[in-house]
Design an enzyme around this catalytic site. Structure first.
Site, PDB file in Angstrom:
ATOM      1  N   LYS A   1       0.869  -1.172   0.000  1.00 26.31           N
ATOM      2  CA  LYS A   1       0.000   0.000   0.000  1.00 26.31           C
ATOM      3  C   LYS A   1       0.908   1.224   0.000  1.00 26.31           C
ATOM      4  CE  LYS A   1      -3.463   2.651   2.433  1.00 26.31           C
ATOM      5  NZ  LYS A   1      -4.011   3.021   3.760  1.00 26.31           N
TER       6      LYS A   1
ATOM      7  N   GLY B   1      -8.057   9.072   9.994  1.00 29.66           N
ATOM      8  CA  GLY B   1      -8.369   9.113  11.420  1.00 29.66           C
ATOM      9  C   GLY B   1      -9.370  10.167  11.830  1.00 29.66           C
TER      10      GLY B   1
ATOM     11  N   ALA C   1      -9.661   5.813   4.360  1.00 27.90           N
ATOM     12  CA  ALA C   1      -9.436   6.941   5.282  1.00 27.90           C
ATOM     13  C   ALA C   1     -10.703   7.732   5.570  1.00 27.90           C
ATOM     14  CB  ALA C   1      -8.348   7.876   4.771  1.00 27.90           C
TER      15      ALA C   1
ATOM     16  N   THR D   1      -9.075   3.264  12.204  1.00 25.42           N
ATOM     17  CA  THR D   1      -9.314   4.014  13.436  1.00 25.42           C
ATOM     18  C   THR D   1     -10.681   3.742  14.048  1.00 25.42           C
ATOM     19  OG1 THR D   1      -7.819   5.790  12.737  1.00 25.42           O
ATOM     20  CG2 THR D   1      -9.429   6.324  14.439  1.00 25.42           C
TER      21      THR D   1
END
Length: 253
Positions: free
Chosen positions: A95, A156, A182, A205
């Protein structure tokens, strides 16, 4: 079935491994998620030591380990990290993340494309993390990346999909899988991404910081399945005015 670089996966949920309170808790969340692809930040583990607590908690016979270049601030750093991971036996999958700005962790489009071109030529299977930029996504696809991974919102942040219109264009134009990565902070965000037509989502997260990470992982698993089913079933078109679900004329004849 999700297919990336010729390999098939039954799960469309990818999971990250950061921020968990313990490796044991991470392992429980992974089991509950049904995920088959797991990302690990190369800067957080000792890839030369198979007994590293993080690596030891991931069953390599069950999960495809996806090393990520998180923390790299340039194409040069990202390429070096990927080469080190492959030399340590982590394989060709990587990644790609290039985030020079420590405050917002937004990916650098120029350095990302530069690194992707180098890594693809060296035989890596590259999954690049990018801003939701349709033009960049096409350049990366043409460079030979296995997917494109546009952000929903900053890493996050848990803000969900703030880049909806751009992601819709990327999905429309892409000839490789689109993985929304994300900012997904709730299962509903993952379902929304799948309803848009994304091939998969990556979550870290929101699961790791939940009061019960395993239960949250299971919730995301269900949301991804529901969102994909809704997309395949065909969502109704949004309207600006009301439309009666029952006919208002002709029913008394």
């Amino acid at each position: 079935m999700l297919k990336i670089a010729g390999k098939e996966f039954s799960s469309r949920l990818l999971m990250g491994t950061g921020k968990f309170s313990s490796s044991a808790m991470m392992r429980k969340a992974l089991d509950a998620s049904g995920a088959e692809i797991v990302t690990v930040a190369l800067r957080r583990v000792d890839v030369h030591n198979p007994q590293d607590d993080m690596l030891a908690a991931i069953d390599r016979t069950k999960y495809l380990l996806l090393p990520n270049t998180s923390g790299a601030r340039s194409a040069e750093e990202a390429v070096r990290l990927a080469r080190l991971a492959r030399a340590a036996g982590c394989g060709e999958w990587v990644k790609l993340e290039v985030t020079p700005d420590p405050r917002y962790l937004l990916p650098d489009p120029i350095e990302t494309l530069t690194a992707a071109r180098i890594l693809v030529k060296e035989g890596f299977i590259v999954l690049p993390y990018i801003n939701a930029d349709p033009v960049l996504a096409k350049h990366l696809e043409e460079a030979g990346t296995a997917t494109v991974m546009p952000l929903g919102s900053p890493i996050g942040s848990n803000k969900g999909i703030r880049t909806r219109d751009a992601i819709r264009i990327i999905i429309e134009q892409a000839r490789v899988p689109v993985v929304v990565d994300a900012g997904l902070g709730a299962p509903s965000h993952a379902a929304e991404a799948m309803e848009l037509g994304a091939d998969a989502v990556l979550v870290n997260t929101a699961i790791a910081v939940a009061r019960d990470p395993a239960a949250m992982a299971d919730a995301f698993k269900g949301a991804v399945l529901a969102g994909r089913k809704a997309f395949e079933a065909g969502l109704g078109e949004a309207r600006d005015t009301a439309s009666a679900s029952s006919p208002l004329t002709g029913f008394l004849r």
